[in-house]
Design an enzyme around this catalytic site. Structure first.
Site, mmCIF file in Angstrom:
data_model
loop_
_atom_site.group_PDB
_atom_site.id
_atom_site.type_symbol
_atom_site.label_atom_id
_atom_site.label_comp_id
_atom_site.label_asym_id
_atom_site.label_seq_id
_atom_site.Cartn_x
_atom_site.Cartn_y
_atom_site.Cartn_z
ATOM 1 N N ARG A 97 0.807 -1.226 0.000
ATOM 2 C CA ARG A 97 0.000 0.000 0.000
ATOM 3 C C ARG A 97 0.840 1.276 0.000
ATOM 4 O O ARG A 97 0.423 2.298 -0.533
ATOM 5 C CB ARG A 97 -0.916 0.016 1.227
ATOM 6 N N PHE A 116 -9.855 0.346 -4.117
ATOM 7 C CA PHE A 116 -9.115 -0.920 -4.095
ATOM 8 C C PHE A 116 -7.973 -0.925 -3.090
ATOM 9 O O PHE A 116 -7.646 0.086 -2.496
ATOM 10 C CB PHE A 116 -8.680 -1.357 -5.491
ATOM 11 N N GLU A 117 -7.404 -2.116 -2.876
ATOM 12 C CA GLU A 117 -6.419 -2.382 -1.813
ATOM 13 C C GLU A 117 -6.987 -2.049 -0.435
ATOM 14 O O GLU A 117 -6.289 -1.587 0.456
ATOM 15 C CB GLU A 117 -5.113 -1.616 -2.062
ATOM 16 N N GLY A 118 -8.284 -2.304 -0.267
ATOM 17 C CA GLY A 118 -8.976 -1.974 0.970
ATOM 18 C C GLY A 118 -9.624 -0.615 0.849
ATOM 19 O O GLY A 118 -8.942 0.383 0.610
#
Length: 496
Positions: free
Chosen positions: A179, A300-302
């Site tokens: 991230r 995205f990516e959480g």
């Protein structure tokens, strides 16, 4: 190439100029093959990494199902080895190697059988691996996103990644490690965006003046420069920590970089488009594409909502352990002595400004940013007191107080941003880096704004503050959701 996390972030600045390329590479490099690096055994690394590094093979990360973004929601159920159902994933149409997560039956320590997530390395050549047509997306349209189906795909036992039942840890470690690079990627994009937009603002004339002479246009460029500086500082501070020996856990820092950078990108691209006015809305210019591309960053990516809960709850968990230790100390010791000691500490803290060592005699920060460092110290002190009050007030039920947790996360993100820019600006001055005076301006502006934002947010966290509107907000949302509509009468509606 054996590059560090810092160099990966540096390359991300260049790659980030095209969101579709950045997403394609990140899906392959940052998450697709990262699980093999973090949790793979020697045999797995030797078998898969060479061709993944050379580009002969492309990787994909299969964790979420259609319409799902949270990894702890429903995950495909499979067996070991056995059948895996479909997922929806970036690079799904061109990947050769898939890191796949599925529920498996695991015998627990008490001999009970439970469903736990397990990670697998799945090759397209195993058979039964198909994909649907590319999804028609709002943005990042040059990247490949599609449904992937595993029908009667036999996965050998040696292709379990990590431990059976340990897939959740593999998934979280993989996502957390990737991230942080969003900060440098977005910063690289904003630097280019500033150049393009500034050239237009200096050329375009209105009312016998160039756009660059108007205060409200100047404000937009200051915002873009400030956001780029902060996210860049946070990203490289985090990358530097990740490069320390022993693979330190920087998952909270990486999450904070992701939230700040994604929201900063959306805001800054919108402001840049605004500088161009109607022209920015047209496809002759790249702004409408950048706006569409940047929207996915908040998802995205959480999603940022989930990551804010993660940031706040992880921090509160640590604070809770400290508070519990204090209570246990109170139970074990002489009550009057402990109370007297706590009372003295409280009186001391109320009688002076908190000192985190940032502005002490050692001169951790440069005098040019000393006032900003004092703002950080004060925010941190009152934040600590507020967190203790929240834990005493809510106890374990604080996990359900999402609006409270959001505010806690927002303060933490600001504190980390302040720390990053103060560190960077001080270093730049002492090393004589060019344009360090400009860095001081950006650092002081951000710290001043973050300081006042934090003070307001801290007041909202006070149960008795007039700024605390949580119950009224909940009531409005409940009424709207109950009717599933806007429920106010039309202003032209007659009462008779």
């Amino acid at each position: 190439m054996g590059l560090s996390n810092t160099m990966y972030a540096r390359l991300g600045e260049i790659i980030g100029l095209d969101a579709s390329i950045a997403v394609t590479l990140a899906a392959h490099q940052a998450i697709g093959l990262k699980g093999i690096i973090l949790a793979g055994n020697k045999e797995q690394k030797a078998r898969y990494l060479p061709k993944l590094a050379s580009g002969e093979h492309i990787a994909a990360f299969c964790l979420t199902e259609p319409s799902r973004s949270a990894p702890w929601q429903e995950v495909p159920r499979g067996s070991l080895p056995g059948h895996l159902p479909g997922v929806w994933i970036t690079n799904g149409g061109m990947a050769n190697i898939f890191t796949v997560f599925a529920k498996t039956e695991v015998v627990d320590s008490d001999s009970s059988v439970k469903d736990k997530i397990t990670a697998f390395i799945v090759e397209r050549d195993f058979g039964g691996v198909t994909n649907g047509k590319p999804e028609d997306k709002l943005g990042i349209r040059g990247s490949n996103t599609c449904a992937v189906h595993f029908e009667n795909t036999r996965v050998p036992i040696e292709n379990v990644l990590g431990e059976v039942g340990g897939g959740f840890k593999v998934a979280m470690s993989t996502l957390n490690s990737g991230r942080f690079s969003m900060g440098s990627m977005v910063a690289g994009l904003l630097k280019k965006l500033i150049e393009m937009t500034a050239a237009y603002a200096c050329m375009r004339k209105q009312f016998n003046k160039s756009l660059s002479e108007f205060g409200l246009i100047q404000e937009k460029f200051a915002l873009m420069a400030q956001k780029a500086y902060v996210m860049e500082s946070m990203a490289y501070l985090t990358a530097g920590m990740l490069d320390q020996p022993g693979f330190p856990d920087c998952s909270i820092e990486a999450a904070m970089v992701k939230v700040f950078s994604s929201e900063g990108a959306w805001q800054c691209v919108s402001e840049a488009l605004q500088v161009l006015g109607g022209s920015g809305y047209m496809r002759d210019y790249p702004y409408e594409r950048l706006l569409r591309d940047s929207r996915i960053l908040l998802i995205f990516e959480g999603t940022n909502e989930i990551l804010r809960m993660y940031i706040a709850l992880t921090g509160l968990q640590h604070a809770g352990r400290i508070l519990t230790a204090r209570v246990n100390e109170l139970k074990r010791g002489n009550v009057s002595t402990v109370v007297e000691t706590i009372g003295q500490k409280l009186r001391d803290s109320l009688g002076r400004t908190v000192d985190l060592g940032l502005t002490g005699k050692l001169g951790v920060v440069h005098p040019s940013v000393e006032d900003s460092a004092r703002k950080l110290e004060e925010n941190a002190y009152y934040f600590g007191r507020t967190v203790e009050t929240l834990l005493l007030r809510f106890g374990k039920t604080i996990v359900e107080e999402q609006m409270v947790l959001k505010r806690v996360a927002n303060i933490l993100i600001n504190l980390y941003g302040m720390t990053a820019v103060l560190s960077r600006a001080s270093r730049s001055i002492r090393m004589g880096i060019r344009n360090h005076d400009h860095e001081v301006l950006l650092a002081n502006i951000f710290c001043a704004e973050a300081y006042y934002q934090n003070l307001f947010t801290l007041s909202q966290l006070d149960k008795y503050s007039p700024e605390n509107l949580d119950e009224q907000i909940k009531k409005v949302s409940q009424q709207v959701l109950e009717k599933q509509a806007y429920i106010c009468a039309h202003p032209l509606e007659r009462t008779d």
